[in-house]
Design a protein around this motif. Structure first.
Motif, mmCIF file in Angstrom:
data_model
loop_
_atom_site.group_PDB
_atom_site.id
_atom_site.type_symbol
_atom_site.label_atom_id
_atom_site.label_comp_id
_atom_site.label_asym_id
_atom_site.label_seq_id
_atom_site.Cartn_x
_atom_site.Cartn_y
_atom_site.Cartn_z
ATOM 1 N N SER A 113 0.883 -1.187 -0.066
ATOM 2 C CA SER A 113 0.070 0.085 -0.001
ATOM 3 C C SER A 113 0.821 1.343 0.030
ATOM 4 O O SER A 113 2.038 1.231 -0.418
ATOM 5 C CB SER A 113 -0.816 0.075 1.123
ATOM 6 O OG SER A 113 -1.797 1.123 1.176
ATOM 7 N N ASP A 114 0.147 2.409 0.321
ATOM 8 C CA ASP A 114 1.161 3.435 0.016
ATOM 9 C C ASP A 114 0.811 4.634 1.484
ATOM 10 O O ASP A 114 -0.296 4.258 2.070
ATOM 11 C CB ASP A 114 0.875 4.316 -1.070
ATOM 12 C CG ASP A 114 -0.271 5.084 -1.357
ATOM 13 O OD1 ASP A 114 -0.996 5.292 -0.802
ATOM 14 O OD2 ASP A 114 -0.548 5.340 -2.504
ATOM 15 N N ASN A 117 -2.678 6.245 1.531
ATOM 16 C CA ASN A 117 -3.859 5.400 1.770
ATOM 17 C C ASN A 117 -4.584 5.851 2.848
ATOM 18 O O ASN A 117 -3.955 6.506 4.072
ATOM 19 C CB ASN A 117 -3.761 4.045 1.918
ATOM 20 C CG ASN A 117 -4.886 3.218 1.608
ATOM 21 O OD1 ASN A 117 -5.858 3.696 1.373
ATOM 22 N ND2 ASN A 117 -4.422 1.846 1.208
ATOM 23 N N ASP A 121 -7.940 1.949 6.149
ATOM 24 C CA ASP A 121 -7.619 0.833 5.215
ATOM 25 C C ASP A 121 -6.253 0.130 5.929
ATOM 26 O O ASP A 121 -6.218 -0.949 5.783
ATOM 27 C CB ASP A 121 -7.589 1.171 3.909
ATOM 28 C CG ASP A 121 -8.594 1.944 3.279
ATOM 29 O OD1 ASP A 121 -9.519 2.492 3.609
ATOM 30 O OD2 ASP A 121 -8.561 1.632 1.842
ATOM 31 N N PRO A 143 3.472 7.443 -2.257
ATOM 32 C CA PRO A 143 2.533 7.052 -3.465
ATOM 33 C C PRO A 143 3.172 6.988 -4.824
ATOM 34 O O PRO A 143 3.114 6.524 -5.719
ATOM 35 C CB PRO A 143 1.539 8.322 -3.154
ATOM 36 C CG PRO A 143 1.628 8.723 -1.960
ATOM 37 C CD PRO A 143 3.143 8.294 -1.377
ATOM 38 N N TYR A 158 -2.963 -2.537 -2.807
ATOM 39 C CA TYR A 158 -4.137 -2.049 -1.812
ATOM 40 C C TYR A 158 -3.989 -0.768 -1.716
ATOM 41 O O TYR A 158 -3.196 -0.096 -0.799
ATOM 42 C CB TYR A 158 -3.898 -2.871 -0.632
ATOM 43 C CG TYR A 158 -4.811 -2.744 0.663
ATOM 44 C CD1 TYR A 158 -6.072 -3.323 0.560
ATOM 45 C CD2 TYR A 158 -4.251 -2.295 1.916
ATOM 46 C CE1 TYR A 158 -6.938 -2.905 1.680
ATOM 47 C CE2 TYR A 158 -5.188 -2.210 2.943
ATOM 48 C CZ TYR A 158 -6.522 -2.417 2.748
ATOM 49 O OH TYR A 158 -7.547 -2.321 3.844
ATOM 50 N N LEU A 159 -4.870 -0.063 -2.767
ATOM 51 C CA LEU A 159 -4.579 1.704 -2.719
ATOM 52 C C LEU A 159 -5.911 2.138 -2.818
ATOM 53 O O LEU A 159 -6.792 1.582 -3.356
ATOM 54 C CB LEU A 159 -3.596 2.090 -4.074
ATOM 55 C CG LEU A 159 -2.451 1.191 -4.130
ATOM 56 C CD1 LEU A 159 -2.006 1.533 -5.478
ATOM 57 C CD2 LEU A 159 -1.348 2.136 -3.143
ATOM 58 N N THR A 160 -5.668 3.536 -2.285
ATOM 59 C CA THR A 160 -6.772 4.465 -2.601
ATOM 60 C C THR A 160 -6.596 5.201 -3.777
ATOM 61 O O THR A 160 -5.516 5.679 -3.773
ATOM 62 C CB THR A 160 -7.308 5.050 -1.302
ATOM 63 O OG1 THR A 160 -7.702 4.320 -0.411
ATOM 64 C CG2 THR A 160 -8.178 6.347 -1.783
ATOM 65 N N ASP A 163 -5.824 10.400 -3.043
ATOM 66 C CA ASP A 163 -5.258 10.388 -1.728
ATOM 67 C C ASP A 163 -6.303 11.616 -1.099
ATOM 68 O O ASP A 163 -6.517 12.601 -1.256
ATOM 69 C CB ASP A 163 -3.900 11.173 -1.933
ATOM 70 C CG ASP A 163 -3.020 11.328 -0.695
ATOM 71 O OD1 ASP A 163 -3.695 12.043 0.387
ATOM 72 O OD2 ASP A 163 -1.966 10.804 -0.780
ATOM 73 N N TRP A 188 -8.831 -1.751 -4.858
ATOM 74 C CA TRP A 188 -8.789 -0.113 -4.855
ATOM 75 C C TRP A 188 -10.007 0.376 -4.000
ATOM 76 O O TRP A 188 -11.281 -0.042 -4.112
ATOM 77 C CB TRP A 188 -9.221 0.146 -6.360
ATOM 78 C CG TRP A 188 -7.939 0.015 -7.139
ATOM 79 C CD1 TRP A 188 -8.056 -1.068 -8.244
ATOM 80 C CD2 TRP A 188 -6.899 0.840 -7.508
ATOM 81 N NE1 TRP A 188 -6.764 -0.820 -8.919
ATOM 82 C CE2 TRP A 188 -6.075 0.031 -8.544
ATOM 83 C CE3 TRP A 188 -6.797 2.035 -6.991
ATOM 84 C CZ2 TRP A 188 -4.977 0.985 -8.922
ATOM 85 C CZ3 TRP A 188 -5.354 2.615 -7.271
ATOM 86 C CH2 TRP A 188 -4.370 1.998 -8.302
ATOM 87 N N ASP A 189 -9.559 1.189 -3.289
ATOM 88 C CA ASP A 189 -10.611 2.068 -2.491
ATOM 89 C C ASP A 189 -11.055 3.369 -3.279
ATOM 90 O O ASP A 189 -10.035 4.033 -3.628
ATOM 91 C CB ASP A 189 -9.805 2.640 -1.141
ATOM 92 C CG ASP A 189 -10.688 3.544 -0.268
ATOM 93 O OD1 ASP A 189 -11.856 3.924 -0.642
ATOM 94 O OD2 ASP A 189 -10.551 3.213 0.982
#
Lengths: 402, 402
Positions: A113-114, A117, A121, A143, A158-160, A163, A188-189
């Motif tokens: 992830s980053d 996020n 999450d 990111p 696993y990312l949104t 931001d 994806w969120d």
């Protein structure tokens, strides 16, 4: 879109209730109230619950409501028919998605992830990893470095997409394609995407996605979340939160669990009928607008806000990317006195919000925000910043909820 | 109880909306509509969401709503101050409770439940056990054999106090004490207890408990659930569903999870504000009634229904225990033609429900059901059974939701 199309703002502004003394730039946190919501919810309370009582599960279609509403969300996120299920909260839906995604890649142990996020999450992933107890770990990249961290050791990306602080937008199509090339499953969120910009889950080949409906979709505080499972996975995806509503035969009351077919298995408990009725009323507007028009207006309004604030307040540093394809539907500035400045703005009726450590965040919601509001907001920002109102000690610091 | 006490039925009947042509004996599935609910929800929609917008998280107390409402539920279930948190659904709350309970007994691998537990509890346990992947197993005893299966191999005793089909009631105090004597942690599902009979979680020394609010508590379809964690465990209990609202500092937006103190950590995502507003309106009644009076009325009405039905319809076999201390607030009969008979009753306005394979279930809710309704219901049951209306083929078989 079964009825006449609505022009963004010109037709839609009148469909929202907004207090006269407020310029609302926080619709990325809690969307404004569509006019028909109260009447719809009262109808469900009085005529369905009150008069039909338990029968309303059938007569008023409560039982199929999560699927029916999911079908309307699907159009907004480019999802296939029957691939979206409503319920619970976004935290729980990303948990379900991540659990199913990890199950599809049992030989790999890394969730990538980053640091952009949204924290819930990450927290839900931490909890899931602890529950799994199988040596998974959550790896966080900056990111801009996500792509460089993709490898065949990653189980799930696993990312949104957008931001929550900066408004920076990932390239979902590109990252999904590169992830798939390495055997990585994607989650994806879409919290800051759904209703903010066109999303094409089917086109990008997304695996799992989830989002909330109380931001751009204007469904009210604590409105239910949605979960997307790609049709190619839906009959195999494990439902870690295996509630009775996701059972193949919920009314057989079997002692053992057997998942329903498709995304239906991602239902958990009894759906929040009243909250979802508010969402249905809000979707009556969304059904009739073109997301490309929303997006074009959003970008123009964002450009205007950036230009006006940069011209008036050089001490505010833009942290949102200028490039259209790299941003969502908010504009954020870093400012050391941002916390107090935002309180001063809110006291003047210009409502944005603050995100630690120093981000002043302004959401752009073209259904009910136009150029005049943006310019008035910029004037107030200038007034607060240049007047050093943000330095006054009497502003009480109270945080708002995302 | 800050206001004048309300007499059960005599004062409370007028506080509910019920259709004139209906005798409603399904309040154990979905409670009837309290009169003030619609107005309360409209206030939250229009004045809080509409006018206050994002500010309402503070100004209208939305953020603390799950705790505030939990405090009102606490009185109804004998829970300590600050030990009850609202949110999500019962399926998710039993999942949280079971995950935390198993964590407290890491050396043991057996979850003991019974075949009378509501299926979603069993399904959620199956899902949790699969996610844990640590060799746990779910053992199901017959309800009457639970005590004999207690041993020092059991990690968690996981039961619903009142059986959703038969109305049989476990002895919570006795089983909890015996479980504790063997080092077993307990999780009680109070779905058919809260608002049905006095519960004394503190007195019995319960560890974890959960329940829903759309049955006896009359909060509407899909109303949020509650979770009880004994204060002695609350600062150690692991929150497997570790969402941001349960974080020690949710607005610091830290990347790593740290649980809040106490039961607050069992919050997950954004609370369902509108649905919880309906619950708050319903609790305005519950705050003012004495549960001992509710219980006395419930038992008397249950005795009356049993006597009337047994006298009129010898083919219906009582499956609810006659002994007062062994039953909840419903009366159930087994009848081979029960499915169609219940449809015929519902068509006549006598609304109970059916649970496979052959159970006709009648909920007793003394706030809005009195002797006259019970006798009229028994008359209709006799009419349907003796007239063999239940044999007619035209009754469409449609299931209702618990």
């Amino acid at each position: 879109m079964t009825e006449t199309r609505l022009r963004v703002y010109d037709d839609t502004r009148a469909l929202f209730h907004l207090p006269p003394d407020v310029i609302y730039l926080d619709g990325n946190s809690l969307g404004a109230l569509p006019l028909g919501v109260a009447e719809r919810v009262v109808h469900v309370i009085k005529s369905e619950w009150g008069d039909e009582l338990i029968r309303a599960w059938n007569t008023a279609g409560w039982y199929v409501q999560p699927r029916r509403v999911g079908g309307r969300i699907a159009r907004l996120i480019g999802a296939e028919v029957g691939s979206v299920m409503m319920g619970d909260t976004l935290s729980l839906k990303v948990y379900q998605a991540l659990a199913a995604a990890l199950d599809m890649n049992p030989g790999r142990k890394v969730v990538l992830s980053d640091t952009g996020n949204f924290p819930t999450d990450l927290y839900m992933a931490e909890g899931l990893i602890a529950t799994l107890g199988r040596g998974h770990r959550l790896q966080l990249a900056a990111p801009e470095d996500v792509e460089a961290h993709l490898s065949d050791e990653i189980a799930v990306l696993y990312l949104t997409e957008v931001d929550y602080r900066t408004g920076r937008r990932h390239d979902m199509a590109d990252l999904t394609a590169k992830a798939h090339g390495l055997g990585i499953v994607t989650v994806w969120d879409l919290a800051h995407s759904a209703g903010a910009l066109p999303v094409d889950l089917s086109g990008v080949g997304a695996d799992f996605a989830a989002g909330c409906t109380y931001k751009y979709l204007n469904a009210g505080p604590g409105a239910p979340a949605f979960l997307y499972v790609a049709p190619r996975h839906a009959d195999r995806a494990r439902a870690a939160l295996s509630g009775w509503m996701g059972h193949a035969k919920p009314f057989a009351f079997d002692l053992g669990y057997a998942p329903a077919g498709g995304v239906e298995r991602m239902r958990v408990g009894t759906p929040p009928v009243l909250a979802m009725a508010a969402l249905e009323a809000s979707l009556d507007i969304w059904d009739r607008v073109d997301l490309r028009e929303v997006r074009a207006r959003s970008l123009a309004l964002g450009d205007l806000l950036i230009a006006e604030v940069e011209r008036r307040c050089p001490s505010l540093k833009l942290v949102t990317p200028r490039a259209h394809d790299q941003r969502g539907s908010q504009v954020s500035f870093a400012f050391a006195g941002g916390y107090a400045a935002m309180q001063a703005l809110i006291a003047r009726g210009v409502i944005g919000d603050f995100r630690a450590p120093d981000i002043m965040r302004f959401g752009i919601t073209p259904l009910y925000i136009g150029e005049a509001e943006i310019i008035r907001a910029a004037e107030s920002i200038e007034e607060v910043i240049s007047g050093e109102v943000w330095r006054l000690p009497e502003y009480q610091v109270v945080n708002a909820v995302t």
